[in-house]
Scaffold this active site. Structure first.
Site, PDB file in Angstrom:
ATOM      1  NE  ARG A 286      79.513  64.313  37.314  1.00  0.00           N
ATOM      2  CZ  ARG A 286      79.073  65.497  37.719  1.00  0.00           C
ATOM      3  NH1 ARG A 286      78.509  65.646  38.902  1.00  0.00           N
ATOM      4  NH2 ARG A 286      79.152  66.543  36.916  1.00  0.00           N
TER       5      ARG A 286
ATOM      6  CG  ASP B 183      76.739  64.817  34.852  1.00  0.00           C
ATOM      7  OD1 ASP B 183      77.475  65.352  33.997  1.00  0.00           O
ATOM      8  OD2 ASP B 183      76.248  65.440  35.800  1.00  0.00           O
TER       9      ASP B 183
ATOM     10  CG  HIS C 244      76.236  68.197  32.944  1.00  0.00           C
ATOM     11  ND1 HIS C 244      77.395  67.897  33.619  1.00  0.00           N
ATOM     12  CD2 HIS C 244      75.975  69.504  33.199  1.00  0.00           C
ATOM     13  CE1 HIS C 244      77.815  68.983  34.272  1.00  0.00           C
ATOM     14  NE2 HIS C 244      76.975  69.968  34.024  1.00  0.00           N
TER      15      HIS C 244
ATOM     16  CG  ASP D  70      73.689  71.454  35.177  1.00  0.00           C
ATOM     17  OD1 ASP D  70      72.969  70.692  34.507  1.00  0.00           O
ATOM     18  OD2 ASP D  70      74.698  71.057  35.794  1.00  0.00           O
ATOM     19  CD  GLU D  71      78.149  73.185  35.759  1.00  0.00           C
ATOM     20  OE1 GLU D  71      78.829  73.762  36.616  1.00  0.00           O
ATOM     21  OE2 GLU D  71      78.109  71.934  35.657  1.00  0.00           O
TER      22      GLU D  71
ATOM     23  CE1 TYR E  29      74.495  73.101  45.309  1.00  0.00           C
ATOM     24  CE2 TYR E  29      76.419  72.374  44.083  1.00  0.00           C
ATOM     25  CZ  TYR E  29      75.094  72.764  44.119  1.00  0.00           C
ATOM     26  OH  TYR E  29      74.362  72.800  42.958  1.00  0.00           O
TER      27      TYR E  29
ATOM     28  CD1 TRP F 238      76.721  68.906  43.593  1.00  0.00           C
ATOM     29  CD2 TRP F 238      76.210  67.630  41.833  1.00  0.00           C
ATOM     30  NE1 TRP F 238      75.645  69.474  42.967  1.00  0.00           N
ATOM     31  CE2 TRP F 238      75.312  68.718  41.882  1.00  0.00           C
ATOM     32  CE3 TRP F 238      76.071  66.695  40.812  1.00  0.00           C
ATOM     33  CZ2 TRP F 238      74.286  68.898  40.935  1.00  0.00           C
ATOM     34  CZ3 TRP F 238      75.063  66.869  39.874  1.00  0.00           C
ATOM     35  CH2 TRP F 238      74.192  67.958  39.939  1.00  0.00           C
ATOM     36  CB  THR F 239      79.462  61.403  44.285  1.00  0.00           C
ATOM     37  OG1 THR F 239      79.025  61.029  42.976  1.00  0.00           O
ATOM     38  CG2 THR F 239      78.271  61.466  45.214  1.00  0.00           C
ATOM     39  CD  GLU F 240      81.736  66.422  40.782  1.00  0.00           C
ATOM     40  OE1 GLU F 240      81.213  66.255  41.908  1.00  0.00           O
ATOM     41  OE2 GLU F 240      81.363  67.320  39.990  1.00  0.00           O
TER      42      GLU F 240
HETATM   43  C1  TNX Z   1      78.004  72.029  39.527  1.00  0.00           C
HETATM   44  S1  TNX Z   1      75.158  72.110  40.601  1.00  0.00           S
HETATM   45  C2  TNX Z   1      77.237  71.086  38.877  1.00  0.00           C
HETATM   46  C3  TNX Z   1      77.613  69.662  38.968  1.00  0.00           C
HETATM   47  C4  TNX Z   1      78.869  69.468  39.765  1.00  0.00           C
HETATM   48  C5  TNX Z   1      78.854  70.377  40.971  1.00  0.00           C
HETATM   49  C6  TNX Z   1      80.000  70.205  41.922  1.00  0.00           C
HETATM   50  C7  TNX Z   1      74.994  71.815  39.084  1.00  0.00           C
HETATM   51  C8  TNX Z   1      73.684  72.025  38.555  1.00  0.00           C
HETATM   52  N1  TNX Z   1      76.032  71.394  38.318  1.00  0.00           N
HETATM   53  O1  TNX Z   1      77.717  69.115  37.676  1.00  0.00           O
HETATM   54  O2  TNX Z   1      78.944  68.138  40.155  1.00  0.00           O
HETATM   55  O3  TNX Z   1      78.851  71.713  40.522  1.00  0.00           O
HETATM   56  O4  TNX Z   1      79.780  70.887  43.124  1.00  0.00           O
END
Ligand code: TNX
Length: 554
Positions: free
Chosen positions: A164, A193, A263, A326-327, A430, A480-482
């Site tokens: 990020r 990512d 991602h 993730d996600e 976090y 995380w560095t958004e």
């Molecule tokens: C969730 S923690 C994410 C990251 C984001 C973060 C922001 C994780 C496995 N995935 O992609 O940067 O939240 O806090």
């Protein structure tokens, strides 16, 4: 009588003249510490290093000696009557002992990590200027003390997101220096990512030509905005190896992450045929969770991932390779668009072949299929996978390690099912969250509220089912560095919370004491000043008057 009075006053004077050490402020607090009166001077001290120490341990001791010479401005000499570094094969790899008395200093350890940690403990018992790069006037003495020390957890990690926002090799090494000072031993490097790809992969040059660069960045959380500044960067394989070696010399293993199958938008921008729709895709310029992920129905993703991971394993000797996970679903950027895996004919065909029935579990089982194939490939190369806790949904293959981030539930379930787990819950660890509750006075952050004491208070076994604790390998915090774009801000978010993290990772639960830790903070700040790294003074949560000692006393 007169003589006696004279004798007593001379004795008293002599006692006063004896160098007195400062209070004991070592973080993380060692397991056993017995202080006694007196202190041993170390300016120009003799140093003896047991030739049985391996090369990296010798080098680590050499860095300590160099720091001592720089800070005191006086060369050390060879000799047995000062600080002796001794090889003791009976000790565990991360264990060390230090004994300081009138005869001198004896350090014992059996391996690199023990020697690195002994040196950091010695440095923290000295004036903070020992962490600086210039000569300083100070009381260069070590207190008389007996220390026996070893960590509570084997895995003591810190994560960094260079996607990020990008961090140079020099900045990354400073990060590793801070980790070293607080006895962390795993660096989780999140190298890929949606918003960028940061590893040079020779077989896939477009990953650095295309995927490493984005056309601007969203401004704060104004999702429609773009600052119009092309942004990116990547690390060459040579640079990555340099970081691996720098870390290894400090007892830190670098765990690379290639986040898959989600991602992955940056990679899709270069190789759109690997996505469900075929694109076109653009390296993402905003934050959040993307809808587009690798197509699980497309066989071509496997040679791609295997090619990437082969080079990754060649660069990084780590036993563990992090494959993300993730996600993958419910991306928030296009809420009305279905998940590609729900509507992709190739994914549907794959599900049929695998006998996956339609329903809410289907996508997770398909993700299991991708994870399992990648895991087998990694296992065949003698390595193991770590995945974010989503990999546990469905049927995770034996031998995987779960990183519990959505709270502790993933870690609890993993341990119950016989998987190893690393605790990194976003409820406590976090470091992109705010440290003060007066958010308007803080640099803009993603949200949340994790002041120092909250981080400190995390107990990794809480909620873990009795009898399954052995599966908890350790603890890590994530950064995380958004919303973090400069090294100063990065360090501000990291420190001093990393110091609190270090006690969660290192100290037995009954050795933790927030009041004692808090009382060491001023010393910690001076140490960080000497290192030249930034930190938050507002980390205790409350800002303004309430934080001032005078206000506290009223
Ligand atoms: C969730 S923690 C994410 C990251 C984001 C973060 C922001 C994780 C496995 N995935 O992609 O940067 O939240 O806090």
């Amino acid at each position: 009588m007169k003589h006696l009075a004279l004798f007593l006053s001379v004795a008293l004077l002599a006692a006063c003249a004896k160098p007195q050490p400062q209070a004991f402020h070592v973080i993380p607090m060692p397991a056993d510490v017995t202080l006694s009166d007196g202190a041993f001077p170390v300016k120009g001290v003799a140093v003896a290093v047991d030739p049985a120490l391996d090369d990296r341990s010798q080098k680590a001791v050499g860095r300590f000696v160099q720091a001592l010479e720089t800070a005191t401005g006086v060369k050390t000499r060879r000799g047995e009557d000062g600080i002796r570094f001794c090889f003791n094969p009976a000790m565990a790899a991360e264990q060390y002992t230090i004994s300081v008395n009138a005869d001198g200093v004896v350090v014992e350890a059996s391996a690199l990590n023990g020697f690195v940690y002994a040196c950091e403990t010695l440095k923290q018992m000295l004036p903070p200027a020992i962490y600086g790069d210039r000569k300083a006037k100070a009381d260069w003495v070590l207190p008389y003390v007996q220390i026996q020390d070893q960590p509570r957890f084997a895995y003591r990690g810190m994560h960094l997101d260079p996607v990020r926002h990008f961090w140079s090799i020099e900045e990354t090494k400073r990060y590793l220096d801070v980790m070293t000072a607080y006895k962390l031993n795993r660096f989780h490097w999140h190298l890929t990512d949606d918003q960028g790809w940061r590893i040079e992969i020779k077989a896939y040059p477009k990953l650095t030509e295309v995927s490493a660069w984005r056309n601007g960045t969203v401004i704060k959380k104004d999702w429609g905005s773009n600052d119009g500044i092309r942004y990116g960067g990547y690390y060459t394989q040579e640079e990555l190896r340099e970081v691996v070696e720098y870390a290894a010399e400090r007892g830190i293993i670098v765990i690379p992450e290639v986040d898959l199958p989600g991602h992955m938008v940056a990679a899709l921008a270069a190789y759109p045929e690997l996505g469900c729709t075929g694109g076109p895709y653009e390296v993402w310029t905003r934050w959040g969770v993307a809808k587009d992920i690798l197509c699980a129905g497309n066989d071509a993703i496997f040679p791609f991932l295997e090619g990437v991971l082969s080079e990754v394993m060649d660069i990084f000797p780590s036993e563990y390779i992090h494959i993300g996970g993730d996600e993958c679903f419910n991306g928030d950027a296009e809420p009305d668009r279905p998940d590609p895996w729900d509507v992709c004919p190739k994914c549907a065909a794959r599900m049929r072949t695998l006998g996956i029935r339609k329903g809410p579990q289907a996508k997770h089982l398909l993700q299991n299929y991708v994870t399992d194939r990648v895991q087998r490939f990694i296992n065949a190369h003698g390595r193991k996978i770590i995945g974010w806790d989503e990999v546990l949904e469905g049927n995770l293959t034996e031998g995987a390690t779960v990183m519990s981030w959505r709270g502790i539930a993933g870690g609890v379930a993993a341990a119950r099912k016989g998987f190893d787990a690393i605790m990194t819950p976003y409820s406590h660890l976090y470091f992109d969250f705010y440290q003060s509750d007066e958010q308007e006075l803080e640099p803009f952050a993603i949200g949340g509220y994790q002041p120092l004491e909250h981080v400190y208070g995390y107990e990794p076994f809480e909620g873990i089912e009795p009898g399954t604790e052995d599966h908890i390998l350790g603890v890590q915090a994530n950064l995380w560095t958004e919303y973090i774009a400069t090294p100063e801000h990065l360090e501000y978010m990291l420190l001093p919370r990393l110091c609190a993290l270090s006690e969660v990772q290192w100290c037995a639960a009954d050795k933790k004491d927030y009041a004692r830790f808090d009382a060491s903070l001023d010393h910690t700040f001076r140490l960080l000043d000497a290192m030249g790294v930034n930190y938050s003074l507002d980390c205790r949560g409350l800002m303004g008057l309430e934080r001032l000692p005078s206000a506290k006393q009223e």
